[in-house]
Every structure is written in structure tokens, then in C-alpha cells.
Design an enzyme around this catalytic site. Structure first.
Site, PDB file in Angstrom:
ATOM      1  N   ARG A 168      -9.579  43.615  12.100  1.00 40.20           N
ATOM      2  CA  ARG A 168      -9.824  43.497  10.639  1.00 40.20           C
ATOM      3  C   ARG A 168     -10.678  44.637  10.105  1.00 40.20           C
ATOM      4  O   ARG A 168     -11.512  44.443   9.213  1.00 40.20           O
ATOM      5  CB  ARG A 168     -10.480  42.141  10.291  1.00 40.20           C
ATOM      6  CG  ARG A 168      -9.703  40.939  10.680  1.00 40.20           C
ATOM      7  CD  ARG A 168      -8.308  40.866  10.053  1.00 40.20           C
ATOM      8  NE  ARG A 168      -7.589  39.782  10.696  1.00 40.20           N
ATOM      9  CZ  ARG A 168      -6.787  39.972  11.762  1.00 40.20           C
ATOM     10  NH1 ARG A 168      -6.551  41.183  12.249  1.00 40.20           N
ATOM     11  NH2 ARG A 168      -6.191  38.949  12.318  1.00 40.20           N
TER      12      ARG A 168
ATOM     13  N   SER B  25      -8.954  33.769   5.971  1.00 40.70           N
ATOM     14  CA  SER B  25     -10.125  33.596   6.841  1.00 40.70           C
ATOM     15  C   SER B  25     -11.363  34.160   6.149  1.00 40.70           C
ATOM     16  O   SER B  25     -11.379  35.309   5.728  1.00 40.70           O
ATOM     17  CB  SER B  25      -9.923  34.324   8.164  1.00 40.70           C
ATOM     18  OG  SER B  25      -8.898  33.702   8.885  1.00 40.70           O
TER      19      SER B  25
ATOM     20  N   GLU C 210     -15.237  38.269   6.400  1.00 40.60           N
ATOM     21  CA  GLU C 210     -13.993  39.057   6.426  1.00 40.60           C
ATOM     22  C   GLU C 210     -13.545  39.302   4.984  1.00 40.60           C
ATOM     23  O   GLU C 210     -13.084  40.397   4.631  1.00 40.60           O
ATOM     24  CB  GLU C 210     -12.893  38.289   7.186  1.00 40.60           C
ATOM     25  CG  GLU C 210     -11.555  39.017   7.167  1.00 40.60           C
ATOM     26  CD  GLU C 210     -10.479  38.343   8.010  1.00 40.60           C
ATOM     27  OE1 GLU C 210     -10.805  37.805   9.090  1.00 40.60           O
ATOM     28  OE2 GLU C 210      -9.310  38.356   7.576  1.00 40.60           O
TER      29      GLU C 210
HETATM   30  C1  LIG Z   1      -3.370  31.646   2.762  1.00 43.99           C
HETATM   31  C2  LIG Z   1      -3.829  32.960   3.356  1.00 43.99           C
HETATM   32  C3  LIG Z   1      -3.533  33.251   4.675  1.00 43.99           C
HETATM   33  C4  LIG Z   1      -3.946  34.458   5.237  1.00 43.99           C
HETATM   34  N1  LIG Z   1      -3.640  34.705   6.553  1.00 43.99           N
HETATM   35  C5  LIG Z   1      -4.002  35.891   7.087  1.00 43.99           C
HETATM   36  C6  LIG Z   1      -3.662  36.209   8.444  1.00 43.99           C
HETATM   37  O1  LIG Z   1      -3.023  35.446   9.155  1.00 43.99           O
HETATM   38  N2  LIG Z   1      -4.054  37.405   8.951  1.00 43.99           N
HETATM   39  C7  LIG Z   1      -4.751  38.298   8.193  1.00 43.99           C
HETATM   40  O2  LIG Z   1      -5.064  39.390   8.696  1.00 43.99           O
HETATM   41  N3  LIG Z   1      -5.091  38.029   6.924  1.00 43.99           N
HETATM   42  C8  LIG Z   1      -4.733  36.852   6.351  1.00 43.99           C
HETATM   43  N4  LIG Z   1      -5.064  36.583   5.055  1.00 43.99           N
HETATM   44  C9  LIG Z   1      -5.868  37.551   4.298  1.00 43.99           C
HETATM   45  C10 LIG Z   1      -5.078  38.594   3.509  1.00 43.99           C
HETATM   46  O3  LIG Z   1      -3.791  38.099   3.165  1.00 43.99           O
HETATM   47  C11 LIG Z   1      -4.953  39.924   4.261  1.00 43.99           C
HETATM   48  O4  LIG Z   1      -6.200  40.489   4.527  1.00 43.99           O
HETATM   49  C12 LIG Z   1      -4.107  40.932   3.476  1.00 43.99           C
HETATM   50  O5  LIG Z   1      -3.843  42.045   4.309  1.00 43.99           O
HETATM   51  C13 LIG Z   1      -4.811  41.426   2.201  1.00 43.99           C
HETATM   52  O6  LIG Z   1      -3.885  42.173   1.451  1.00 43.99           O
HETATM   53  P1  LIG Z   1      -3.992  42.237  -0.131  1.00 43.99           P
HETATM   54  O7  LIG Z   1      -2.899  43.103  -0.619  1.00 43.99           O
HETATM   55  O8  LIG Z   1      -4.059  40.882  -0.714  1.00 43.99           O
HETATM   56  O9  LIG Z   1      -5.377  42.971  -0.293  1.00 43.99           O
HETATM   57  P2  LIG Z   1      -6.593  42.575  -1.259  1.00 43.99           P
HETATM   58  O10 LIG Z   1      -7.069  41.210  -0.921  1.00 43.99           O
HETATM   59  O11 LIG Z   1      -6.227  42.865  -2.666  1.00 43.99           O
HETATM   60  O12 LIG Z   1      -7.669  43.639  -0.779  1.00 43.99           O
HETATM   61  C14 LIG Z   1      -8.232  43.541   0.516  1.00 43.99           C
HETATM   62  C15 LIG Z   1      -8.899  44.881   0.832  1.00 43.99           C
HETATM   63  O13 LIG Z   1      -7.889  45.883   0.927  1.00 43.99           O
HETATM   64  C16 LIG Z   1      -8.153  46.937   0.001  1.00 43.99           C
HETATM   65  N5  LIG Z   1      -6.872  47.436  -0.475  1.00 43.99           N
HETATM   66  C17 LIG Z   1      -5.858  46.763  -1.063  1.00 43.99           C
HETATM   67  N6  LIG Z   1      -4.820  47.602  -1.323  1.00 43.99           N
HETATM   68  C18 LIG Z   1      -5.209  48.831  -0.896  1.00 43.99           C
HETATM   69  C19 LIG Z   1      -4.600  50.134  -0.888  1.00 43.99           C
HETATM   70  N7  LIG Z   1      -3.370  50.354  -1.376  1.00 43.99           N
HETATM   71  N8  LIG Z   1      -5.306  51.157  -0.374  1.00 43.99           N
HETATM   72  C20 LIG Z   1      -6.561  50.995   0.110  1.00 43.99           C
HETATM   73  N9  LIG Z   1      -7.185  49.798   0.139  1.00 43.99           N
HETATM   74  C21 LIG Z   1      -6.512  48.727  -0.360  1.00 43.99           C
HETATM   75  C22 LIG Z   1      -8.987  46.290  -1.106  1.00 43.99           C
HETATM   76  O14 LIG Z   1      -9.766  47.268  -1.752  1.00 43.99           O
HETATM   77  C23 LIG Z   1      -9.849  45.339  -0.289  1.00 43.99           C
HETATM   78  O15 LIG Z   1     -10.913  46.008   0.339  1.00 43.99           O
HETATM   79  C24 LIG Z   1      -4.679  35.384   4.463  1.00 43.99           C
HETATM   80  C25 LIG Z   1      -4.960  35.084   3.120  1.00 43.99           C
HETATM   81  C26 LIG Z   1      -4.546  33.887   2.571  1.00 43.99           C
HETATM   82  C27 LIG Z   1      -4.862  33.611   1.131  1.00 43.99           C
END
Ligand SMILES: Cc1cc2nc3c(=O)[nH]c(=O)nc-3n(C[C@H](O)[C@H](O)[C@H](O)COP(=O)(O)OP(=O)(O)OC[C@H]3O[C@@H](n4cnc5c(N)ncnc54)[C@H](O)[C@@H]3O)c2cc1C
Length: 316
Positions: free
Chosen positions: A178, A227, A297
């Protein structure tokens, strides 16, 4: 540095762009938690060049925050000073070649996995249940069921804080659990990933298994941020939270999920303060019960309400 008040950013200060700005946009509806104050401005760039020009011309005084699907962030009630960048459909392309696929940062993981199935490629199944975008997955090194983004990554295309586009190898990105070692102000534009041809019915079977496991173990239909805490080395965060008696614990409208106790949920009326305070309480209870410090996280972004305190995580 004086931070621009989310309510007061003067738009004459922002670069001319071909994309769009939305002023003082309440962020809550755009996040999985459905909480959070306003961004001073949300910028949707038209294309790579527009984003590059914006970054080149943007004043250093105006902080920039990139978000994806907002599935791993908690935006505080006082909002986000400066400009939030949200990439749209021109950053969501997908191109299959033999044994590799280039995917734009804005494409949701679930769509990437579904399109790979359609083309008869395996490798992206683990992403199917992670409700974020490819860009968020690269930044978080998202993972599930024993696989993470770094395992399939060939290279990533990024844009730096002054608008230069670069290609980074996995070694340069120093990804671990992560975590991604790329400078905080870099924005991912796309990733090139390893895939292999496979029998569609086998890929479909794996996708179905992942879906079933998630429905069973996670509150996927609730307002959550995934998480909350990273697993400390040698431990599962949820086990420590359970042992500290926090399952079902609540504060205001925030609750530790009964289904998966490393998930916080907004039961309907929570604000960001409820969720952050509950997370801090869980951290304290785990510390008291086990001596282990849980690390968030979820990324905590923006300002506390009625406070000029700056979050450590605020500028990404
Ligand atoms: C129901 C649920 C289940 C989940 N299960 C998992 C799982 O199994 N495994 C897991 O790893 N995560 C899980 N997550 C967490 C999440 O989905 C992941 O971390 C996902 O990768 C975040 O992507 P996002 O586009 O929503 O990023 P955001 O939440 O919008 O941002 C997260 C981080 O990424 C950065 N970011 C976003 N886009 C970019 C970009 N283009 N360039 C640079 N930085 C960027 C943001 O600035 C921030 O720091 C879960 C979340 C939920 C709600």
C-alpha cells in the site's frame, strides 16, 4: 505558507485552461464515504497537454490535490484548499497488445477487468473488486487476494509538478505494501500492465469467486473507505481491532463495521470528524490493548472544520 481558504480562492489566480473549473464544490457526493467539505476548485483537464499547461502555470501558492474514485480518502469537513484535479474520460483509454495492456489512470479497475475478460486476457482479475481507478491503484499499490499492482506493472506514465511527462519503471517507483515511492506531486496518467491469454470461462470463474468473497466479507454496499488501517508487519489490522473490542464501536454517525472491523462506515449522518475521531479512538484502543500502532491506510485530506490547521497529508 498561507493556504488559500476554500471559500475565497480568487479565480483570476488560476491558469487559463481548455478543461473546466468548478468553484467551491462540495466534495461529499463524489466520495465513497459521502462526507467532506468543499474544494476551492475542481479542475477537469481536457487532455494531457491541458493538464501539463495547468501544472506549469499554476502558482506555487495554490496547492494541488489529485483524486481518483475517492474510495480510499477521507476529505475533512473544512474542505480542501486549492485545486482538486479529477481526470475524466480522455484519461480513461485502454489498449490491448499481445501480453500487455496500457490503461489510462481514470479508468475504473472493474471496467479494466471486464474489458480484459472480453478480450480473453487474464491478469487483472484481482483488481475487479477494488472500487478505485487505475491511477489510485498505482498510488496505493492496491491489492487483493495475494496480488498487488506492482506484480503486474511494466511501467507507468506520470506527469510531474511542473507538467513534464515521464515514464517510470517499477524499480524507480519503489512500490511496497500500500505504498508507492513516486514523489507526492506526481500524477499518474497511465500504466502498462502484464496480461496473458486465457480461456474466458476460467477468467469469468475467477471474477465470480472474487465477487462472492467480497459480498461475504466486506460492507461493499455501505458508505466506506475500504481498509482503514494498514496491516502491521506480522498482524492483521482487523484482528487487532477485534481484540481491542472495537467491532461495532460508534461515534456520531460513524461506526466500525460489524461485517469487517477494519472498515469504518458512515451510517447515514456521519461527518468527516466523526469518522476521523472514531479511527483515532480505534488506534488508541489497539495501542492500549496490544502496544501496536496502527497506521492509517486511508488518506486524510484537507482542513478540519473551523480550523486553519493543515493536515500532514493535505498536499499530495
Ligand atoms: C468497499 C471497498 C473495498 C476496497 N477494497 C480494497 C482492496 O481489496 N484492496 C485495496 O488495495 N484497496 C481497497 N480499497 C481501497 C481503494 O479502493 C483503493 O486504495 C484504490 O486503489 C483507490 O483508488 P481511487 O481511484 O479511489 O483513489 P482515491 O481514493 O481517489 O485516492 C487514493 C490516493 O491515490 C491518489 N491518486 C488517485 N488518483 C491518482 C493519480 N491519477 N495519480 C496520482 N495519485 C492519484 C490520491 O491522491 C490519494 O492519495 C477498497 C475501498 C472500498 C470502498
Amino acid at each position: 505558507m498561507m493556504l488559500p481558504d476554500p471559500k475565497k480562492l480568487d479565480f483570476k489566480e488560476l491558469p487559463n485552461v481548455r478543461g473546466s473549473y468548478k468553484k467551491h464544490l462540495i466534495m461529499a457526493p463524489y466520495t465513497w464515504f459521502r462526507v467532506g467539505g468543499a474544494a476551492a476548485a475542481v479542475f477537469r483537464p481536457q487532455d494531457h497537454q491541458d493538464l501539463s499547461q495547468f501544472l506549469l502555470q499554476n502558482s506555487e501558492e495554490v496547492p494541488v490535490t489529485i483524486i481518483g474514485a475517492a474510495s480510499n480518502i477521507l476529505i475533512r469537513d473544512g474542505g480542501i484548499p486549492g485545486v482538486v484535479i479529477k481526470l475524466g474520460k480522455n484519461f480513461a483509454s485502454i489498449n490491448f497488445k499481445s501480453n500487455s495492456v496500457r490503461i489510462g489512470a481514470a479508468l475504473p479497475n472493474s471496467i479494466a477487468a471486464r474489458l480484459a475478460l472480453k478480450e480473453g486476457y487474464s491478469g487483472l482479475e484481482f483488481l475487479s473488486g477494488i472500487p478505485g481507478t487505475i491511477g489510485g491503484g498505482l498510488r496505493m499499490n492496491a491489492g487483493a487476494y495475494g496480488k498487488e499492482v506492482k506484480d503486474i506493472l511494466i511501467e507507468a506514465e506520470v506527469i510531474d509538478g511542473t507538467g513534464n511527462i515521464k515514464v517510470l519503471s517499477p524499480e524507480e517507483m519503489a512500490m511496497s505494501y500500500r505504498h508507492c515511492g513516486v514523489p507526492k506531486d506526481y500524477i499518474f496518467l497511465s500504466g502498462l500492465f502484464k496480461i496473458v491469454k486465457d480461456v474466458p470461462s476460467d477468467i469469468q470463474k475467477r471474477l465470480d469467486e472474487i465477487k462472492a468473497r467480497r459480498v461475504e466479507s466486506q460492507p461493499i454496499t455501505e458508505r466506506t473507505g475500504g481498509s482503514t488501517f494498514k496491516n502491521p508487519r506480522g498482524y492483521k489490522a482487523w484482528e487487532l481491532i477485534e481484540a481491542a473490542g472495537c467491532r461495532g464501536l460508534s461515534m456520531g454517525g460513524a461506526m466500525v463495521s460489524e461485517r469487517h472491523c477494519n472498515f469504518l462506515v458512515n451510517t447515514g449522518k456521519a461527518n468527516a470528524t466523526d469518522l476521523e475521531s472514531l479511527g483515532n479512538l480505534v488506534q488508541q484502543k489497539v495501542r492500549d490493548a496490544t502496544g501496536i500502532e496502527l497506521e492509517w491506510e486511508i488518506k486524510l485530506l484537507g482542513l478540519h472544520k473551523d480550523s486553519n490547521l493543515k493536515s500532514e497529508n493535505m498536499k499530495l
